[in-house]
Every structure is written in structure tokens, then in C-alpha cells.
Scaffold this active site. Structure first.
Site, PDB file in Angstrom:
ATOM      1  CG  ASP A  78      49.626  41.283  37.600  1.00  0.00           C
ATOM      2  OD1 ASP A  78      49.033  41.926  38.476  1.00  0.00           O
ATOM      3  OD2 ASP A  78      49.772  41.678  36.426  1.00  0.00           O
ATOM      4  CB  ILE A  79      46.788  38.579  33.514  1.00  0.00           C
ATOM      5  CG1 ILE A  79      45.862  37.576  34.223  1.00  0.00           C
ATOM      6  CG2 ILE A  79      46.784  38.340  32.001  1.00  0.00           C
ATOM      7  CD1 ILE A  79      44.404  37.719  33.868  1.00  0.00           C
ATOM      8  CD  GLU A 102      45.969  43.624  35.807  1.00  0.00           C
ATOM      9  OE1 GLU A 102      46.993  44.281  35.667  1.00  0.00           O
ATOM     10  OE2 GLU A 102      44.861  44.155  36.028  1.00  0.00           O
TER      11      GLU A 102
END
Length: 161
Positions: free
Chosen positions: A34-35, A77
């Protein structure tokens, strides 16, 4: 947008790869990433910059994975990597390499440097430790949330606990 596999492709392949690995007593690792603070990227630099980050990140990771592995955008994301015949230690080491590559990558959009890091959770099928692919996904997802709760920009797996 990212020119990588989508959630449906991942879901179909994950189920069959899990079943194959379980039946043949092979390793199979799932990495969920995950960003970190992606909403802040969109809010600060705009949605075009956010799209640029998604594309650039996808390219960097695509260049790092083997042809037999699957890399997909799971949603927003969040991304997944399915690593065939990869034990827990190798999956952890690979995840660390991916984390460092993203951290070092220059994300520059319209002359502005955008700081990007990722958090990763890793789960590995080994000796039938998971009964089904959903249980394995849930475990990798729990490790992802541990990575976020432990400060982000890190990898969490059974090896870190």
C-alpha cells in the site's frame, strides 16, 4: 492507468496458484503493499500527480518481478504480488528490495519531487499452514496493517514476529 493486471485477474489466478501449491506441497507467497499516505499525495499535488505516482510505482515493481509472478492493482493505492515457489525468507527479502526501490525512486511530477514510500505485508503458504486462499490473503493483509501501525515504510511477516 497502471498497465498491470487488475483485481479480477489476481483473484482468478490466486485461487488456482494456491490450489496448485497446496496440492503439490510448493511454496507460494503473497505480498500486499500500500502506498503510504497516498491521499496526502492527491490532496497536496493533485490527482494527476497521484496517477503519475501509481504509474511510476507500477513500472518500477513490474521491472523487478519474475515472469512467472503476478503483479496486480488490487484497488486504489493497494497492490498485490503473487510469488510462485517463493518461501517466506525469499519473499521477505524481495519485499525489502521493493520497499527500498520505491523509497529511492525519484517521483518527480511537473518539476515537483513527491516523497513516496510503501508498507508491505507478506504471507507464505508452507506445509498447508493455510486452509484456503482467503485465509492467506487475510494474514498478508493483517501484516500490512501491522506495517502501517508500526510506522509505515516497512515490511511485516511471520519472520518479524
Amino acid at each position: 492507468l497502471t498497465r498491470i493486471n487488475n483485481r479480477k485477474t489476481f483473484a482468478d489466478r490466486f485461487q488456482s496458484e494456491f490450489a496448485y501449491a497446496l496440492r503439490h506441497r510448493r511454496f507460494c507467497s503473497l505480498i500486499i503493499l500500500d502506498i503510504d499516505h497516498f491521499k496526502k499525495v492527491n490532496d497536496t499535488y493533485g490527482h494527476q500527480a497521484g496517477d503519475y505516482v501509481l504509474r511510476q510505482l507500477s513500472q518500477v515493481i513490474s521491472d523487478m518481478i519474475r515472469s512467472e509472478d503476478l503483479f496486480a492493482r488490487y484497488g486504489g493505492e493497494e497492490f498485490v504480488i503473487l510469488a510462485r515457489d517463493t518461501d517466506e525468507e525469499k519473499a521477505f527479502i524481495f519485499s525489502m528490495r521493493v520497499r527500498r526501490a520505491i523509497e529511492k525512486c525519484e517521483f518527480k511530477f511537473q518539476g515537483q519531487q513527491i516523497p513516496v514510500t510503501i508498507s508491505l505485508g507478506v504471507a507464505t503458504l508452507s506445509n498447508a499452514n493455510f486452509h484456503d486462499h482467503n485465509e492467506m490473503f487475510k494474514t498478508a493483509d493483517e501484516y500490512l496493517y501491522k506495517a502501517k501501525n508500526n510506522g509505515r515504510n516497512r515490511v511485516e511477516s511471520a519472520l518479524t514476529h
